[in-house]
Design an enzyme around this catalytic site. Structure first.
Site, PDB file in Angstrom:
ATOM      1  N   LYS A 276       0.825  -1.207   0.000  1.00  0.00           N
ATOM      2  CA  LYS A 276       0.000   0.000   0.000  1.00  0.00           C
ATOM      3  C   LYS A 276       0.863   1.262   0.000  1.00  0.00           C
ATOM      4  CE  LYS A 276      -2.251  -1.086   3.854  1.00  0.00           C
ATOM      5  NZ  LYS A 276      -1.689  -2.403   4.205  1.00  0.00           N
TER       6      LYS A 276
ATOM      7  N   ARG B  38      -9.807   0.717   8.556  1.00  0.00           N
ATOM      8  CA  ARG B  38      -9.435  -0.661   8.859  1.00  0.00           C
ATOM      9  C   ARG B  38     -10.530  -1.397   9.615  1.00  0.00           C
ATOM     10  NH1 ARG B  38      -3.408   0.194   8.690  1.00  0.00           N
ATOM     11  NH2 ARG B  38      -2.559  -1.904   8.664  1.00  0.00           N
TER      12      ARG B  38
END
Ligand code: ADP
Length: 195
Positions: A14, A89
């Protein structure tokens, strides 16, 4: 504004892909992991709190993380858009982000999910631990705990975004530039009504 979430398990790439994407699309990078680490370095109150979770491979509590993101966005209202890296998340973070962006008159345009299988991720993280000095990358136990957190709390976001029709899955194994090319193709194939 044009807003991207770069999504994937720990070690999926990422951060690497974010830095290439933000240059290409002129976006502001928000890596919650980086913000936590700079607070840990600066020994702030937030840093001390975050450290107690990060050191165990656990997620920092939602209310702490969401407040931090809200503060970050509030000071960058004139950005062309954002790339969210490591946030959201949890589903509750995802819902909070929607609310914050709605208030700002914008939304998430696309979620780019990097797919890499777990054994490859563990190898990558242990390698990164040797050079980065990140303590959460140096023990296989902590790494396994991060995956447990990912599988239990973060992965459900895939259906959350799939239901909104903004999820694009990209193979995260291979050459960095090739993966970047596939990410750009996914972005460029969108209609950009909000750009
Ligand atoms: P990685 O994706 O490789 O695990 P990050 O730098 O994104 O690395 O995150 C490092 C750690 O910071 C996570 O394991 C977690 O403890 C904490 N963290 C980062 N982002 C969040 C978030 N959105 N919510 C809760 N904790 C987070």
């Amino acid at each position: 504004m044009f807003n991207i979430i770069i999504f994937g398990p720990p070690g999926a790439g990422k951060g690497t892909q974010s830095s290439k994407l933000l240059e290409r699309y002129e976006l502001v990078h928000l890596s919650t992991g980086d913000v936590f680490r700079s607070n840990i370095k600066g020994e702030t109150e937030l840093g001390l709190l975050a450290k107690s979770y990060i050191d165990k491979g656990e997620l920092v509590p939602d209310e702490v993380t969401i407040a931090m993101v809200e503060d970050f966005l509030a000071t960058r209202k004139d950005a062309k858009g954002f790339i969210f890296d490591g946030f959201p998340r949890t589903i509750s973070q995802g819902e909070a982000l929607d609310k914050i962006l709605t208030k700002m008159g914008t939304q998430i345009d696309v979620v780019l999910a990097l797919e890499v299988e777990e054994n490859e991720l563990v190898t990558r993280l242990l390698e990164r631990g040797k050079v980065s000095g990140r303590s959460d990358d140096q023990s296989e136990d902590k790494i396994r705990n991060r995956f447990a957190e990912y599988n239990g709390k973060t992965e459900p976001l895939l259906s959350f975004y799939n239901d909104k029709n903004i999820l694009r899955r990209i193979n995260g194994i291979g050459n960095i530039d090739e993966i970047f090319g596939n990410l750009c193709q996914a972005v460029d194939s969108l209609n950009h009504p909000s750009k």
